[in-house]
Design a protein around this motif. Sequence first.
Motif, mmCIF file in Angstrom:
data_model
loop_
_atom_site.group_PDB
_atom_site.id
_atom_site.type_symbol
_atom_site.label_atom_id
_atom_site.label_comp_id
_atom_site.label_asym_id
_atom_site.label_seq_id
_atom_site.Cartn_x
_atom_site.Cartn_y
_atom_site.Cartn_z
ATOM 1 N N ALA A 204 0.826 -1.211 0.000
ATOM 2 C CA ALA A 204 0.000 0.000 0.000
ATOM 3 C C ALA A 204 0.855 1.255 0.000
ATOM 4 N N ALA A 205 1.997 1.215 0.688
ATOM 5 C CA ALA A 205 2.892 2.379 0.708
ATOM 6 C C ALA A 205 3.391 2.682 -0.690
ATOM 7 N N TRP A 206 3.783 1.664 -1.438
ATOM 8 C CA TRP A 206 4.216 1.878 -2.822
ATOM 9 C C TRP A 206 3.089 2.454 -3.673
ATOM 10 N N GLU A 207 1.891 1.975 -3.459
ATOM 11 C CA GLU A 207 0.786 2.307 -4.354
ATOM 12 C C GLU A 207 0.142 3.650 -4.038
ATOM 13 N N THR A 208 0.381 4.186 -2.844
ATOM 14 C CA THR A 208 -0.241 5.458 -2.477
ATOM 15 C C THR A 208 0.751 6.608 -2.427
ATOM 16 N N ASN A 209 2.048 6.310 -2.502
ATOM 17 C CA ASN A 209 3.056 7.363 -2.364
ATOM 18 C C ASN A 209 3.598 7.751 -3.732
ATOM 19 N N SER A 210 3.515 9.029 -4.070
ATOM 20 C CA SER A 210 4.020 9.493 -5.360
ATOM 21 C C SER A 210 5.100 10.552 -5.230
ATOM 22 N N ASP A 211 5.153 11.258 -4.101
ATOM 23 C CA ASP A 211 6.194 12.273 -3.946
ATOM 24 C C ASP A 211 6.443 12.526 -2.463
ATOM 25 N N GLY A 212 7.674 12.916 -2.167
ATOM 26 C CA GLY A 212 8.029 13.264 -0.802
ATOM 27 C C GLY A 212 8.126 12.053 0.106
ATOM 28 N N ALA A 213 8.640 12.269 1.310
ATOM 29 C CA ALA A 213 8.789 11.198 2.294
ATOM 30 C C ALA A 213 7.623 11.232 3.266
ATOM 31 N N LYS A 214 6.993 10.106 3.468
ATOM 32 C CA LYS A 214 5.898 9.973 4.427
ATOM 33 C C LYS A 214 6.282 8.943 5.466
ATOM 34 N N THR A 215 5.766 9.116 6.680
ATOM 35 C CA THR A 215 6.079 8.222 7.782
ATOM 36 C C THR A 215 4.796 7.682 8.384
ATOM 37 N N TYR A 216 4.785 6.364 8.641
ATOM 38 C CA TYR A 216 3.635 5.719 9.276
ATOM 39 C C TYR A 216 4.120 4.779 10.369
ATOM 40 N N VAL A 217 3.389 4.750 11.482
ATOM 41 C CA VAL A 217 3.571 3.653 12.428
ATOM 42 C C VAL A 217 2.643 2.526 11.998
ATOM 43 N N VAL A 218 3.168 1.304 12.008
ATOM 44 C CA VAL A 218 2.434 0.150 11.506
ATOM 45 C C VAL A 218 2.256 -0.849 12.639
ATOM 46 N N ALA A 219 1.032 -0.981 13.113
ATOM 47 C CA ALA A 219 0.686 -1.935 14.159
ATOM 48 C C ALA A 219 -0.788 -2.266 13.993
ATOM 49 N N ASP A 220 -1.260 -3.282 14.715
ATOM 50 C CA ASP A 220 -2.677 -3.620 14.580
ATOM 51 C C ASP A 220 -3.575 -2.734 15.432
ATOM 52 N N GLY A 221 -2.989 -1.869 16.251
ATOM 53 C CA GLY A 221 -3.778 -0.915 17.019
ATOM 54 C C GLY A 221 -4.395 -1.493 18.276
ATOM 55 N N THR A 222 -4.002 -2.713 18.671
ATOM 56 C CA THR A 222 -4.516 -3.318 19.894
ATOM 57 C C THR A 222 -3.342 -3.731 20.783
ATOM 58 N N PRO A 223 -2.699 -2.775 21.425
ATOM 59 C CA PRO A 223 -1.586 -3.120 22.320
ATOM 60 C C PRO A 223 -2.052 -4.085 23.405
ATOM 61 N N VAL A 224 -1.152 -4.955 23.830
ATOM 62 C CA VAL A 224 -1.521 -5.980 24.809
ATOM 63 C C VAL A 224 -0.427 -6.097 25.858
ATOM 64 N N ILE A 225 -0.836 -6.230 27.126
ATOM 65 C CA ILE A 225 0.119 -6.472 28.199
ATOM 66 C C ILE A 225 0.806 -7.812 27.960
ATOM 67 N N ARG A 226 2.084 -7.878 28.220
ATOM 68 C CA ARG A 226 2.867 -9.069 27.913
ATOM 69 C C ARG A 226 2.261 -10.344 28.522
ATOM 70 N N ARG A 227 1.904 -10.322 29.788
ATOM 71 C CA ARG A 227 1.338 -11.508 30.418
ATOM 72 C C ARG A 227 0.082 -11.966 29.680
ATOM 73 N N THR A 228 -0.772 -11.020 29.324
ATOM 74 C CA THR A 228 -2.007 -11.360 28.629
ATOM 75 C C THR A 228 -1.719 -12.019 27.285
ATOM 76 N N TYR A 229 -0.709 -11.527 26.578
ATOM 77 C CA TYR A 229 -0.336 -12.106 25.285
ATOM 78 C C TYR A 229 0.131 -13.547 25.453
ATOM 79 N N TYR A 230 1.011 -13.808 26.415
ATOM 80 C CA TYR A 230 1.500 -15.171 26.629
ATOM 81 C C TYR A 230 0.368 -16.102 27.072
ATOM 82 N N GLU A 231 -0.534 -15.596 27.893
ATOM 83 C CA GLU A 231 -1.654 -16.423 28.338
ATOM 84 C C GLU A 231 -2.592 -16.762 27.181
#
Length: 290
Positions: A204-231
């Motif tokens: 998507a970055a290739w297909e939407t970017n035509s000029d200049g430098a753009k920056t994005y953070v890429v995550a699923d948007g659902t941060p999880v506490i480490r213990r919860t993730y392992y459980e």
Amino acid sequence: MENSKKTALIFGCGYLGKRVAQRLLDRDWHVSAVTRRRETATELSAAGIAPIVADWIRPSTLRDLPQTDRILIAVGWDRQGGQSQYDVYVGGLRNALQATSPQANLVYVSSTGVYHQSGGLWVDEASPCCPAIGSGGWAHLQAEALLRQNRPGSPSTILRMAGLYGPGRVPRGRDILSGQPLAAPTEGYLNLIHIEDAATAVMAAWETNSDGAKTYVVADGTPVIRRTYYEEIARVLGRPLPTFVSPDPAAMVSRRATTSKRIWTARFRRNLCPRLAFPDYRAGLRDVLR
């Protein structure tokens, strides 16, 4: 190869790079990839990727790179390689920029390690970045600055990627399956992205970017506490909930746990990936582990 065939060049054709390469091949692109190892070159060739045996921290090996429409830089740091993270991320990128055309549409895979925040603070593209000097996050931040300085106005995108997981890569999955105690912190947030959604972000970055430098953070948007993730891994595997022991304070896993931030993905979801195949770690783990 026909002259009309579009071309892509990948530096770092590993866990993410190979998936991006396959998507390009499925669209009838010609894909080349730089690798230091001849055995890896054989594997790439078998997958339909044209290998280029070179080392991007040695500029003399990059003199005959092909002209290309797209470039992906997804280089990882080899702890056994003998070079610092600065040499790999910044020095290597400098050499690659000198050896390739500024007209190529370039995606640089950075890291959410550029953020120093802790205490569960939310961060996005506008948040300050003050990682520890000498760390991987610091080296990525220097590389980002180098890219902006050297290719002003050129099509380029910086993707600050959260932790990648997917088939063959579920951190601590084997330990949980075996019932071994985990030498891992239990507190603090993990920010994750499934490998297939990460590959979608690159495309998507290739297909939407035509000029200049753009920056994005890429995550699923659902941060999880480490213990919860392992459980959750244990639940999906049908195993007892894990037990924990304190990790070595000098271990990498302990150093990573000193920051605890949550990634706010509004720009990423608005401009690049409105819909994710795996919108949270639960969906991703079910896909991988079942």
